[in-house]
Each structure stands twice: as C-alpha cells, then as structure tokens.
Design an enzyme around this catalytic site. Sequence first.
Site, PDB file in Angstrom:
ATOM      1  N   CYS A 139       0.642 107.793  83.366  1.00  0.00           N
ATOM      2  CA  CYS A 139       0.776 108.103  81.934  1.00  0.00           C
ATOM      3  C   CYS A 139      -0.459 108.825  81.382  1.00  0.00           C
ATOM      4  O   CYS A 139      -0.721 109.950  81.758  1.00  0.00           O
ATOM      5  CB  CYS A 139       1.112 106.839  81.143  1.00  0.00           C
ATOM      6  SG  CYS A 139       1.865 107.210  79.526  1.00  0.00           S
ATOM      7  N   HIS A 229       6.099 104.828  83.128  1.00  0.00           N
ATOM      8  CA  HIS A 229       5.519 103.539  83.506  1.00  0.00           C
ATOM      9  C   HIS A 229       6.466 102.797  84.444  1.00  0.00           C
ATOM     10  O   HIS A 229       7.075 101.788  84.074  1.00  0.00           O
ATOM     11  CB  HIS A 229       5.253 102.692  82.262  1.00  0.00           C
ATOM     12  CG  HIS A 229       4.034 103.101  81.507  1.00  0.00           C
ATOM     13  ND1 HIS A 229       2.761 102.786  81.922  1.00  0.00           N
ATOM     14  CD2 HIS A 229       3.899 103.807  80.350  1.00  0.00           C
ATOM     15  CE1 HIS A 229       1.875 103.272  81.055  1.00  0.00           C
ATOM     16  NE2 HIS A 229       2.541 103.894  80.095  1.00  0.00           N
ATOM     17  N   GLU A 231       5.717 100.921  86.676  1.00  0.00           N
ATOM     18  CA  GLU A 231       5.152  99.603  86.988  1.00  0.00           C
ATOM     19  C   GLU A 231       5.494  98.551  85.938  1.00  0.00           C
ATOM     20  O   GLU A 231       5.274  97.343  86.169  1.00  0.00           O
ATOM     21  CB  GLU A 231       3.625  99.699  87.134  1.00  0.00           C
ATOM     22  CG  GLU A 231       2.831  99.661  85.842  1.00  0.00           C
ATOM     23  CD  GLU A 231       2.845 100.953  85.031  1.00  0.00           C
ATOM     24  OE1 GLU A 231       2.137 101.030  84.006  1.00  0.00           O
ATOM     25  OE2 GLU A 231       3.564 101.904  85.421  1.00  0.00           O
TER      26      GLU A 231
END
Length: 287
Positions: A139, A229, A231
């Site tokens: 990001c 994102h 994750e």
Amino acid sequence: MSIYLKKPVRGLNLLEEGSIEYSISSQRPKDSKSIGILNLMPNKYETEAQFIKLFDSMKQSVYLRFIRILNHEFKNSYRSYLENTYETFENIKKEKLDGIIITGAPLEKIAFEEVNYWSELQDIFDFIEGNVKTSFFICWAAQAALYHYYGIRKYTSDKKISGVYKHYKVEEEKILDNLSFPLNCPHSRYSGISRSDLENNHGVKTLLNSQEVGELLLFHENKFFILGHIEYDREVLKSEYFRDLSRGIDAQTPKNYFPMDNIKEEPIYSWRNEGKVLFSNWIKYYL
C-alpha cells in the site's frame, strides 16, 4: 513447517490459543528463511498477528524479524514495547535477510518528503537494493518505493477507496501460480499511482489489475509492490469504517464486503486463501 520469532510479540495474544505453532529463537534456525517486517502500521499488534497467520502452515520455515523506524515518535503505549521487542534496521544489517516486507502507513495525503522518517526509509530502500534477495512493499510503502526507485508519483483524492475488489491477471509471473482469478483483495487508501509515470517506467510490470481501482500488484527485479491489503484479517475494513464514522468522516460502506451491504452482518472473508498462496509463492520462487 515452523514459524520462528526472535522475540515474542504481543500480536500472539490476539491469536486463538493453540491455533499457531511457533518457536522463539535468538538466532536464525538453519532450516528457515529470514524475513524482516518493517511494521509502519498504527495498530502494531494487529499487524503482527496478521503476518504470523499469513505465514502459518507454509512448507518453508520462516524466521520473522519485526523492525521499527528510529526517526518517529510512536504513541506512548508502543514506545517501550517497540524498543524492547523490535529491532532497528542498523541491527538487521549485521545479519543477512532473505526477504523484507514493508507495510503500509496512514500517510497517503502527506508528501513523501514531508514524512518525518523519509530519509531513514530512503536509506532502507537503498540498502534493500543490493543486499536483500527480494522485497514486498504494501500500500503506502509500495507507493513510496515506486517513487524512490523509479520516480512514479502518487496522486491523492478526498474520496477513500475502501472495499474488496476483483483483480485480473495482466502478465504471467511465478508469484501468481495456483491463484484463482478474478482475485479478491481489500483496498483502503486515499491515493494511487500516476498512470503516465507507470507507462514511462523502467521496466515495472503490472501483474494484477482491477477495472474499478486500477493496479494491484506490480513487479520489477525481485521487488513486488501491492497497492491493496491482501494481509488484512476479516474485520479490519469494518474497524476502519466505524473508526472513520466515529471521527465524523463521511465514510462510504466498503464495497463488496458486507453481505448485501448490510453493516450488521459479518463481513465476507473472500481473500484469505489468496493471501496465503501469494506469500507462499513469494517464498518458494524468490527467496
């Protein structure tokens, strides 16, 4: 295989007891790949837990090293914890890293040169270039790295990109093996990268792209840049949405996230497996 940590991090307390097998080791175990995680996110413990879960149950053992920035004044609740638990990059330089991950940070509306640790981050970028096999920027860190290495500028918007979007393969690369397309990935940002700069880049390839929000995954010489994102846990976009509302921000409901856009329903966790596969491929083919 195993997850090894240099020191126990508080993110472990957020995981269900017994759900993750890990070991504490002051030195890198011989059978493991050493991965540094420069954690720039404001919610340190949550980010730790996300990455530990991401690397759980992989075929390759990993030795995770959490790293902190020196030139930044963190909240009081984090200061002593980071000093006692995280490593500085100067310490990390003394021991070989196979790979490094640099997380996002809520700095999209600030010029890179105005970030108080920009000079330190540039030094880290420069060190990575010739001393780490492969890197993964997430990001804001992806935008910062693209700017530092290739001069690809970012743009900012008053409207936040928030939601889970479908992405399609643009070019072949081993990191995309065994992924299903379209690939879902969360986005949470007020900024993006300049298309004109990207088109005049130094060989940076777009691997995944969305018709709605643009580029997701870019690649150049063993460096990966992801603008979303992958994750994130199931609840993160939800927490950010209600946090924004509590601050008086006219936040839009994250797209394609709540069933039928009903914020009272449990969010759909449609990217969980993709995140594990993506990082497993990163370790398998590039570390």
